[in-house]
Design an enzyme around this catalytic site. Structure first.
Site, PDB file in Angstrom:
ATOM      1  N   HIS A  55       0.840  -1.207   0.000  1.00  0.00           N
ATOM      2  CA  HIS A  55       0.000   0.000   0.000  1.00  0.00           C
ATOM      3  C   HIS A  55       0.872   1.253   0.000  1.00  0.00           C
ATOM      4  CE1 HIS A  55      -2.944   3.016   1.080  1.00  0.00           C
ATOM      5  NE2 HIS A  55      -2.370   3.209   2.261  1.00  0.00           N
ATOM      6  N   HIS A  79       3.216   7.721   5.534  1.00  0.00           N
ATOM      7  CA  HIS A  79       1.985   8.396   5.948  1.00  0.00           C
ATOM      8  C   HIS A  79       1.217   7.650   7.043  1.00  0.00           C
ATOM      9  CE1 HIS A  79       0.049   5.613   3.043  1.00  0.00           C
ATOM     10  NE2 HIS A  79      -1.036   5.802   3.765  1.00  0.00           N
ATOM     11  N   ASP A  80       1.457   6.354   7.220  1.00  0.00           N
ATOM     12  CA  ASP A  80       0.756   5.587   8.251  1.00  0.00           C
ATOM     13  C   ASP A  80       1.644   5.210   9.428  1.00  0.00           C
ATOM     14  OD1 ASP A  80      -1.882   5.464   7.371  1.00  0.00           O
ATOM     15  OD2 ASP A  80      -1.505   3.746   6.064  1.00  0.00           O
ATOM     16  N   GLU A  83       0.357   6.620  12.864  1.00  0.00           N
ATOM     17  CA  GLU A  83      -0.923   6.022  13.243  1.00  0.00           C
ATOM     18  C   GLU A  83      -0.777   4.566  13.663  1.00  0.00           C
ATOM     19  OE1 GLU A  83      -5.113   5.157  10.913  1.00  0.00           O
ATOM     20  OE2 GLU A  83      -4.043   7.029  10.539  1.00  0.00           O
ATOM     21  N   ASP A  84       0.094   3.827  12.984  1.00  0.00           N
ATOM     22  CA  ASP A  84       0.167   2.384  13.193  1.00  0.00           C
ATOM     23  C   ASP A  84       1.418   1.899  13.904  1.00  0.00           C
ATOM     24  OD1 ASP A  84      -2.247   2.155  11.868  1.00  0.00           O
ATOM     25  OD2 ASP A  84      -1.335   1.740   9.920  1.00  0.00           O
ATOM     26  N   ASP A 145      -3.433   8.366  -0.956  1.00  0.00           N
ATOM     27  CA  ASP A 145      -3.745   7.296  -0.008  1.00  0.00           C
ATOM     28  C   ASP A 145      -5.166   6.801  -0.216  1.00  0.00           C
ATOM     29  OD1 ASP A 145      -3.958   5.670   2.310  1.00  0.00           O
ATOM     30  OD2 ASP A 145      -4.519   7.399   3.535  1.00  0.00           O
TER      31      ASP A 145
END
Length: 226
Positions: A55, A79-80, A83-84, A145
């Site tokens: 992704h 970008h994640d 968050e993750d 995204d």
């Protein structure tokens, strides 16, 4: 007949994309790729065996194809990661390793930086409200995204049909509402190849979903239905 003029993204779209001579990818991009692969190691896309890095690579590819420079491609890869993979401390690490511009875009693409994450609907509503204040660079990466996500949903929908919605916290109605709302928000600004493709992808997803809607049920797109 009045003509509705598209707004420029907050802080203006001028200077969003760097010149061709500054768009080459160098060692920083490779370090960002290795960093992303390491931090997301073992993570898979929703209910699949596809490594999550696929992704991130897809989003970075879309950003580069739209004319984004190395910083924006790095932000796409990362970008994640907040968050993750670690919340606020991870954002500070991104800033230290890759600079303030990358960190700013990554932060703008993050809908939660705490654990446990807030409830799904609360997070999405806050993210949509926040997106209205973000700049053109963040809009570009965020739209890439969302385009990659919608294309994945479409591919899975064609393969397994309505059961695809069970993968998402918002279910069928919430997921459609979210991507419709994001599409509408991005379309408030001057279009680019990513937002045009996102519009087409969301329209196709709507068409497929409506073709399999429960008879007598009409989805208005309101948040209350989530």
């Amino acid at each position: 007949m009045s003509v509705v003029k598209k707004k420029r993204s907050p802080q203006g779209a001028q200077g969003l994309l760097r010149s061709k001579k500054n768009s080459a990818l160098g060692p920083r991009f490779l370090r960002a790729f290795e960093f992303a692969a390491q931090k997301h190691s073992g993570q898979m896309r929703k209910t699949s065996t596809i490594p999550y890095i696929a992704h991130l690579m897809g989003v970075a590819s879309l950003v580069l194809e739209a004319g984004g420079d190395e910083d924006l491609a790095i932000a796409a890869l990362l970008h994640d990661v907040v968050e993750d993979c670690g919340g606020v401390p991870m954002l500070e690490e991104v800033r230290r390793r890759f600079g303030a511009r990358v960190a700013k875009v990554v932060d703008g693409c993050t809908d939660a930086d705490t654990y446990p994450k807030p409830p799904w609907l609360e997070r999405k509503q806050k993210y949509i409200a926040r997106l209205k204040k973000e700049d053109a660079e963040t809009h570009l990466v965020s739209a890439a995204d969302k385009l990659n996500n919608v294309r994945s949903i479409l591919s899975d929908y064609r393969a397994i049909g309505e059961s695809v919605w069970s993968r998402f916290s918002g279910g069928r109605e919430g997921t459609l509402w979210y991507y419709r709302t994001l599409r509408d928000e991005f379309l408030r600004y001057e279009p680019n190849r990513i937002t045009r493709d996102l519009e087409l992808a969301v329209r196709e997803l709507e068409s497929l979903a409506e073709g399999n809607a429960v008879p007598g049920r009409r989805h208005s797109g309101s948040v209350s239905e989530v």
